[in-house]
Structure formats: structure tokens, C-alpha cells
Scaffold this active site. Structure first.
Site, short mmCIF file in Angstrom:
data_model
loop_
_atom_site.label_atom_id
_atom_site.label_comp_id
_atom_site.label_asym_id
_atom_site.label_seq_id
_atom_site.Cartn_x
_atom_site.Cartn_y
_atom_site.Cartn_z
N GLU A 1 -6.10 -8.42 0.84
CA GLU A 1 -6.61 -8.38 2.21
C GLU A 1 -8.10 -8.10 2.19
O GLU A 1 -8.56 -7.18 1.50
CB GLU A 1 -5.91 -7.27 3.02
N GLU B 1 0.82 -1.21 0.00
CA GLU B 1 0.00 0.00 0.00
C GLU B 1 0.86 1.27 0.00
O GLU B 1 0.65 2.19 0.79
CB GLU B 1 -0.95 -0.01 1.19
#
Length: 490
Positions: free
Chosen positions: A273, A127
Site C-alpha cells: 500500500e 498488518e
């Protein structure tokens, strides 16, 4: 539909020292995985964790760094591995091809050839384009990605091991319409995203995205609650001829639309995720977590895909395997409670990993060793005027997230809160005698103070115990004694 269909979450696990995150693919559910993080004060031994993963039929794992103990434990297991590179290493790998060569040699080639670790992916960063980073990694992620892939090619591994970049959903937006089909990449990083997507397509690598319906609900009080679940009764969202009954599909198709807009309609997608926490927030509980995760399993097992990719199986990795008591709680106390297992490998709730929705496929960890059965609680004879500062100190250095609003221990009295805080600190410090004092406010008991679903933990014995201040002092004492004895013979 509100823009909250984009499941965005700011930084949750940003300190990567000692972090390992495992992701698995069950034999019985094609495309399903789970993350296992180790940002915790006491970690189960890696060999015990690997055995637990094998017990529940795991064939794939994902690591967020190249933790030697975990990689060694995976040797010979035939478990497929995605090994990760932390964000703080991106600049070095972006500016030095030699550094990339060395990293691949040490963390990929060596484990593949010498130890039999089945490495298939390298996750370059995690990220890295979060808006909260203010562009810190925007200039180094793509060069690092290219350098690592070239290093794999030099090692004749480019066909065997692929690179990818797990990205948060905030790389996406739909400014002209709240509907998924209007999804595009965020304008401020569009050029960068096009470079990355083009490169991934060229080498045959997947696009990895993290999606969090729970965060959509947590961040927006007006978000339609039932739309967060797969079996909810929220009114469906119509997007042309497509119908959306849950935010997961809407968020996924936002990416599909963005890839289509960029000219890469068929790029493979991995959801890195996705999950639901069980504590630390009014919406984080066992019932909601089981409902969401079981719905996700059944959705994936159906292989129905999403409206923009019908019939294309979704590959998604459940977040997460175990709770992590050292994660940042800046986004909320729930950050330490994403696990389907507690920190010591005990299943929190029944979960049918076959996706059929009945029975329980979870197997508790074996061979876990605990500290003594004793707890640190409030001493009623202590000075109550010192209570506030001491409870604050304990919660600063331990984990009190279960006491937060909506938490499993939120109902405790002031005295109960103090006992919980003191015990959390005491356990994290390996039950050292001096860690249960708090200016005379605390005392040790052999009677378990847990009740009514509020668990007062007893910590496990792990490698971190060897690094405790008490153990260090003992080791140094033994060294000094050894030197004194040696000198007596000289």
C-alpha cells in the site's frame, strides 16, 4: 533525519466484514499496482469494477478476503489475484490444520479449477503486528502462515500459489541512527519476524510492506513537507555514499537494511500500500494526491530502484482505487478518501498510468446506476435549537469527513453543514423518505445543492440496496402476502 522517514500508520481498515481490496499491475508499468477497497455503504457491482480495471489495463488484483461475488466476477478475466485472509480468522487457521485445508479448498482450489480464477498469492492477515493491537495476533500469525502454506502443498498448489503477510512499517525501527541503513526489525517482535522471514525465504515468497509518506507528514508537524514527494526541493539526506531525496525511498531502504541485518539481503519486496488521499485533511487534496501518485508512477517506471537496491525495480501497489465511506476515521477523516476514483467510479484527476506524466489513462466506470436526482437539505422553517444534535446524529451514521478542517466542504456555513450532513445520511439510507426528517429540520429538493467543488452526492444502486430496512420490509410483506394467498387455497 528524523525517524519520521519510517512511514507508519495505525489501524485504518480493521473491520474486514465485506471488505475487498483489489491491487493491479498495469501492462505498461511493470511493478505498479493499486488497491481497491469496498468498505462502503454502496458498492459498485463487481462485474462493473472488473470491467473498469480491464479498461485501464489491469493484470493483477488483490483481495483482502475471499469475497465470492468478487472472485466470481474475476473468473475468466485472466487477472492475477492475491486473495486475503482477515486477521480475525488467523487464530482458527493457526490452531486447526483442517480449517486451513477447508479454507484453501473453498477459496483457492475451487476457484482455480472450477471457475478459472488466476490466484497467485494468499495474503495471511493484514498488518497483524500493529502496536495498537497490543500483541493480539503475534502468537497466531506465523502458525496460520505455515498451516495455509502446508494446505496449499497438500492441494499441489505450493509452487503455483505463494503466501505472504502484508505488514505495516511499524515492524521496523532504527534506534541507533535516523538513517535508513541502520534499519532493524522492532526488538519486541524480532524473533517472530526472523521466523516469518526465514519461512518466506524457504518457500520463495515475497516480503510485503505498507508505506505511507502522507502519514509521516500528517503525524509530524515538523516533517519536511517537500521530502514527502518525489519532485520536492527538500535538502537531500546523506547516508554514507547514498543520497535520499524522498521519504518513500528512505522507508523502503529501512526494510532493505532490516532484511540485510537478518541475513536476507536479496529477499523480494512488495509494497502493498502506498498513496495519497484527496479530502478530510489540510494536506489531503487533489493537487497533492496527483503530484504524489504521478511521481510514484514515474519513479517506478524508471526502474532505478532505491539507493540500497539500485537497478532493482520497485513493485508497489497504489492505495487506493475508490473511496470508502465506511472506513474508521479514528486516524483522521482522510481515511475515506484515498481513491483515485470516487465511490461511483469517476476519476478524481488526470493520472498518466504510463508514468510519463502527461495525459490521462483513467477511464470512468460504465453502467453505474444512480438513485433519483434528489437531495435532503436543511428546512429553514425548522427549530434551530435542535440543529446541533441532529447534525451530530447524521454525521455519526453517515460521512461528514469533507466538512473537516482542510476538507473540500470545510467552507460551508452552519446551514450548509447541516444540509451536507442530512444529505449524506439520506443517501446512505437509499433516499428513504423517513431518513430526511430530523425532527422537521430537513426537506427534500430536486435542485442540486453542490457548489464550488463541494459535492452533495447522489448514491448509486448496488447490492446493498437489497439489504436496506425498507427493502427488507417490502420483501417480508411480499412473503406474508404470498403465504396468505397460498393458505387461501388450502
Amino acid at each position: 533525519m528524523a525517524k519520521t522517514t519510517i512511514s507508519c500508520v495505525e489501524s485504518r481498515h480493521r473491520s474486514w466484514t465485506g471488505i475487498v481490496m483489489l491491487v493491479f499491475l498495469l501492462k505498461s508499468v511493470e511493478g505498479l499496482g493499486v488497491n481497491w477497497g469496498t468498505q462502503m455503504s454502496h458498492m459498485m457491482p463487481s462485474k462493473n469494477v472488473v470491467q473498469m480495471l480491464q479498461d485501464i489495463g489491469i493484470t493483477k488484483v488483490k483481495l483482502f478476503d475471499a469475497n465470492p461475488s468478487v472472485l466470481s466476477a474475476l473468473a475468466g478475466s485472466n487477472i492475477e489475484v492475491m486473495v486475503g485472509i482477515p486477521n480475525d480468522m488467523l487464530r482458527m487457521l493457526a490452531t486447526s490444520s483442517k480449517a486451513a485445508d477447508d479454507w484453501v479448498h473453498q477459496n483457492v482450489s475451487g476457484y482455480l479449477s472450477k471457475h478459472g480464477v488466476n490466484i497467485k498469492y494468499v495474503a495471511v492477515g493484514n498488518e497483524p503486528f500493529l502496536t495498537s493491537y497490543n500483541g493480539t495476533f503475534e502468537g497466531v500469525t506465523y502458525p496460520a502462515l505455515v498451516n495455509v502454506e502446508q494446505s496449499l502443498a497438500k492441494a499441489n498448489l505450493a509452487n503455483q500459489v505463494k503466501v505472504t503477510v502484508p505488514l505495516n512499517a511499524d515492524v521496523l525501527t532504527n534506534p541507533n541512527s535516523p538513517l535508513p541503513s541502520f534499519g532493524i526489525f522492532r526488538p519486541d517482535i524480532r524473533g517472530l519476524m526472523l521466523s516469518i522471514v526465514s519461512f518466506l525465504d524457504k518457500i520463495g515468497a515475497p516480503f510485503t510492506i505498507n508505506l505511507y509518506p502522507f502519514i509521516s507528514l500528517h503525524q509530524d508537524p515538523n516533517f519536511p513537507r517537500e521530502f514527502a514527494f518525489f519532485d520536492g526541493d527538500s535538502p537531500p539526506v546523506l547516508d554514507g555514499s547514498n543520497t535520499y531525496t524522498n521519504v518513500f525511498d528512505a522507508s523502503y531502504d529501512l526494510l532493505v537494511a532490516a532484511l540485510r541485518d537478518a541475513g536476507y539481503s536479496n529477499m523480494p519486496i512488495i509494497v502493498g500500500e502506498v498513496g495519497w488521499p484527496t479530502d478530510g485533511d489540510i494536506n489531503a487534496n487533489v493537487q497533492n494526491a496527483r503530484r504524489f501518485n504521478q511521481g510514484l508512477l514515474q519513479h517506478i517506471l524508471s526502474s532505478q530502484g532505491t539507493p540500497l537496491r539500485p537497478g532493482v525495480p520497485v513493485e508497489a501497489y497504489l492505495f487506493s482505487l475508490v473511496d470508502e465511506d465506511q472506513k474508521s476515521i479514528a486516524p483522521g477523516g482522510f481515511e475515506r478518501h484515498w481513491g483515485i476514483y470516487t465511490f461511483d467510479g469517476q476519476a478524481k484527476y488526470p493520472l498518466d498510468l504510463t508514468g510519463r506524466g502527461s495525459g490521462n489513462s483513467l477511464v470512468n466506470a460504465h453502467g453505474v446506476t444512480y438513485l433519483e436526482s434528489k437531495w435532503c437539505i436543511l428546512n429553514p422553517k425548522g427549530d434551530p435549537s435542535k440543529l446541533g444534535s441532529n447534525v451530530g446524529y447524521a454525521c455519526t451514521y453517515a460521512d461528514c469527513t469533507s466538512l473537516s478542517y482542510g476538507g473540500t466542504c470545510n467552507f460551508l456555513s452552519t446551514q450548509g453543514n447541516a444540509s451536507y450532513a442530512f444529505n449524506s445520511y439520506y443517501q446512505q439510507n437509499n433516499q428513504q423518505f423517513e431518513s430526511c426528517n430530523f425532527q422537521g429540520l430537513a426537506m427534500i429538493t430536486n435542485k442540486d445543492p453542490s457548489f464550488n467543488g463541494c459535492r452533495f452526492e447522489v448514491q448509486i444502486v448496488s447490492g446493498s440496496l437489497l439489504c436496506s430496512p425498507l427493502s427488507k420490509s417490502l420483501i417480508m410483506g411480499y412473503i406474508a402476502l404470498f403465504i396468505a394467498i397460498l393458505c387461501s387455497f388450502l
